[in-house]
Design a protein around this motif. Structure first.
Motif, short mmCIF file in Angstrom:
data_model
loop_
_atom_site.label_atom_id
_atom_site.label_comp_id
_atom_site.label_asym_id
_atom_site.label_seq_id
_atom_site.Cartn_x
_atom_site.Cartn_y
_atom_site.Cartn_z
N TYR A 281 -5.25 -0.88 -13.67
CA TYR A 281 -5.21 -0.91 -12.20
C TYR A 281 -5.51 -2.34 -11.79
O TYR A 281 -6.49 -2.92 -12.25
N ALA A 321 -1.18 0.45 -12.42
CA ALA A 321 -1.01 0.77 -11.00
C ALA A 321 -1.44 -0.44 -10.18
O ALA A 321 -2.39 -1.14 -10.55
N SER A 323 -2.44 -2.41 -6.43
CA SER A 323 -2.95 -2.35 -5.07
C SER A 323 -2.75 -3.74 -4.47
O SER A 323 -2.55 -4.71 -5.21
N ALA A 351 0.02 1.85 -5.59
CA ALA A 351 -0.80 3.05 -5.75
C ALA A 351 -1.80 3.16 -4.61
O ALA A 351 -2.30 4.25 -4.31
N GLN A 352 -2.13 2.04 -4.02
CA GLN A 352 -2.95 2.01 -2.81
C GLN A 352 -2.92 0.60 -2.25
O GLN A 352 -2.45 -0.31 -2.94
N GLN A 391 3.23 6.21 -0.25
CA GLN A 391 3.26 5.77 -1.65
C GLN A 391 1.99 6.18 -2.40
O GLN A 391 2.04 6.57 -3.56
N GLN A 392 0.86 6.12 -1.70
CA GLN A 392 -0.40 6.51 -2.35
C GLN A 392 -0.37 8.00 -2.70
O GLN A 392 -0.76 8.40 -3.80
N PHE A 395 1.92 8.53 -5.62
CA PHE A 395 1.28 8.11 -6.87
C PHE A 395 0.27 9.16 -7.33
O PHE A 395 0.24 9.55 -8.50
N ASN A 396 -0.56 9.62 -6.40
CA ASN A 396 -1.58 10.60 -6.77
C ASN A 396 -0.93 11.88 -7.30
O ASN A 396 -1.43 12.48 -8.27
N LYS A 399 -0.09 12.45 -10.99
CA LYS A 399 -1.16 12.76 -11.95
C LYS A 399 -1.45 14.27 -12.01
O LYS A 399 -2.24 14.71 -12.86
N TYR A 424 -7.09 4.71 -12.98
CA TYR A 424 -6.25 4.13 -11.91
C TYR A 424 -6.99 4.06 -10.58
O TYR A 424 -6.37 3.94 -9.53
N GLN A 426 -8.50 6.35 -8.86
CA GLN A 426 -8.35 7.47 -7.93
C GLN A 426 -9.67 8.24 -7.87
O GLN A 426 -10.18 8.67 -8.91
#
Ligand code: SAM
Ligand code: SF4
Length: 493
Positions: A281, A321, A323, A351-352, A391-392, A395-396, A399, A424, A426
């Motif tokens: 990440y 991932a 950010s 991812a964020q 997008q976040q 991505f979540n 998983k 990542y 999360q």
């Protein structure tokens, strides 16, 4: 020996309340301030009305943050006044970048403040407190101790290293910045870039791991510009430092933040594929998707360079991932420039991310340029955030159905709920006993939301027996129903 182990038990109990604004580096500095005052008998409290010292550790990055500090000082004034009526003396301190930039204004606007000190002088806090306590006690006029120079003595030599949250520790390895992006106050408030000696960082990390840390996050305003020296005088890059840290037994996770795209050298990129402890990440701020804007921001990188770095990192570590930080409504930003930002986001898939409206900071070059209409800024921010949020969430959701290693950091808000982070970053909620805090658990991910994941601690043989939650539930409903279900079925670990 741990500073906390040396706590002088003969002193009367006194309390310290610190409110921290802004970035992770401020969190780190606040923890060090608490450590510095501990030998003087001050224990941390979450309740400002119990405190004998109240410190606001401030951030100057955006305008609202400064105004928030002044309105908080208004509330604190009432606490100080109420305490004074009971003959209790409360010291008020303002620390951090607002203090550095606006020390004189703070004592002018809030004369009851006792201590004003910047990020480079907080190691002198015990002496400042002793001096303030020696001055005559007057409620309306604080002690007016202002220490905002860029200290020449080694701040880090005077700081302790106890992790306040022993699960995941932070180590500042680099401070300040020489890049002078035209919107940013950091070079003025934190000063010129300096890197800490390499062996000092290794020793600090070792001691944190001994005290129970499984994860260390290396901090710096420009952390990947790190160029600390070893005792022989040889310089280490961040890639070298990470490889050496990975040799520390028991250190299972390494992270670093915040990086500048220009300083992502090949060795650091390769480390992402070669060092298993380096988490997949990376926070890599790009600020804008338009070359024109990047140039007037003085960012020293363009979009094709940024895309190349992302490609290289994905090649080195397939599951990495990303950010980022974005500024919208920068002076001169046209519709086409903003469209280029949306295009970049769509292509990269973050991812964020953090996104902000441009906020003019006094003394920075961009503050003198013609400003963009506030409504346009708000509209652009909204559409960018919609895209980033989508997008976040996407991505979540990737998983869900997988099993993730989660470093358990704390209890959740609900009973028997724990919260931790996947590799990542999360935030992941699940049920289990508190004794697991500080450990890494395998968690089967049952659902994904825009701000995190929910799951269940698993043993291989139990994966198939886990109930899948109702997909129409909200995040809160899901977490609640999961708790009810756990309570009925007993926590399995
Ligand atoms: N060193 C990092 C880099 O180069 O990207 C950034 C550190 S800065 C402390 C954190 C973030 O605050 C920046 O990435 C930027 O997005 C945001 N920021 C800084 N100055 C700002 C301003 N004047 N207005 C809005 N956002 C700002
Ligand atoms: Fe600020 Fe980061 Fe630019 Fe330095 S590189 S001036 S800290 S935004």
């Amino acid at each position: 020996m741990s500073l906390f182990a040396q706590h002088p038990t003969h002193l009367p109990e006194k309390y310290l309340f610190i409110k921290t604004y802004g970035c992770q580096m401020n969190v780190y500095d606040s923890d060090r301030m608490a450590e510095l005052l501990h030998p003087l008998g001050y224990k941390k409290t979450d309740n400002p009305s119990h405190a004998n010292i109240i410190i606001l550790n401030t951030c100057h990055i955006r305008e609202k943050a400064t105004e928030k500090v002044f309105s908080e000082l208004g509330r604190i004034r009432k606490l100080k006044s109420a305490a004074a009526k009971k003959n209790k003396r409360v010291l008020i301190g303002v620390a951090g970048c607002v203090a550095q930039a606006e020390g004189e204004e703070i004592v002018a606007r809030a004369p009851f403040v006792d201590l004003v000190f910047g990020p480079q002088t907080y190691h002198r806090l015990p002496e400042m407190v002793r001096t303030a306590l020696r001055t005559n006690f007057s409620f309306e006029a604080g002690s007016k101790i202002i220490e905002t120079d860029f200290a020449t003595e080694e701040k880090f030599d005077k700081l302790g290293t106890d992790p306040i949250n022993p699960t995941n520790s932070f180590i500042t390895i680099q401070e300040g910045c020489d890049k002078f992006c035209s919107f940013c106050v950091v070079p003025y408030t934190r000063g010129a870039e300096i890197s800490r000696p390499a062996e000092q960082i290794l020793k600090e990390a070792e001691s944190m791991v001994r005290l129970g840390s499984k994860e260390v996050t290396l901090l710096g305003q420009n952390v990947n510009a790190y160029h600390g020296t070893e005792s022989s005088g040889k310089e280490w890059t961040l890639g070298r430092l990470i490889r050496e840290l990975a040799e520390i037994e028991g250190l299972e996770r390494i992270r670093y933040t915040t990086s500048h795209p220009k300083d992502m050298d090949d060795d650091l990129i390769l480390a992402h594929g070669e060092v298993p402890q380096l988490m997949p990440y990376l926070h890599l701020p790009v600020q804008s998707g338009s070359d024109t804007i990047l140039q007037i921001m003085n960012r020293k990188h363009n979009i094709s360079f940024y895309r190349k770095i992302i490609d290289k990192l994905r090649k080195a570590r397939g599951d990495i991932a990303f950010s980022s930080d974005f500024i919208v409504g920068y002076p001169g930003e046209s519709d086409a420039d903003f469209a280029a930002t949306l295009k970049l986001v769509s292509d990269i898939e973050f991812a964020q991310a953090y996104s902000f409206k441009y906020s003019p900071r006094p003394g920075t070059p961009a503050s003198n340029r013609e400003q963009i209409d506030e409504q346009i800024k708000s509209d652009r921010l909204e559409s960018l955030q919609q895209l980033l949020d989508a997008q976040q969430l996407a991505f979540n959701l990737t998983k869900v159905g997988t099993t993730q290693s989660v470093l358990i950091e704390k209890s959740g808000r609900k009973e028997s709920q724990l919260v931790g982070k996947t590799p990542y970053m999360q935030a992941t909620h699940f049920c289990g006993p508190k004794k697991l805090i500080g450990r890494i658990a395998e968690v089967r991910i049952l659902d994904g939301f825009s701000k995190g994941l929910a799951g269940d601690i698993v043993k291989e043989d139990k994966i198939n027996s886990i109930q899948k939650p109702d997909q129409t539930q909200t995040e809160g409903q899901f977490l609640e129903s999961q708790n009810d279900w756990r309570n009925k079925n007993h926590a399995r670990v």
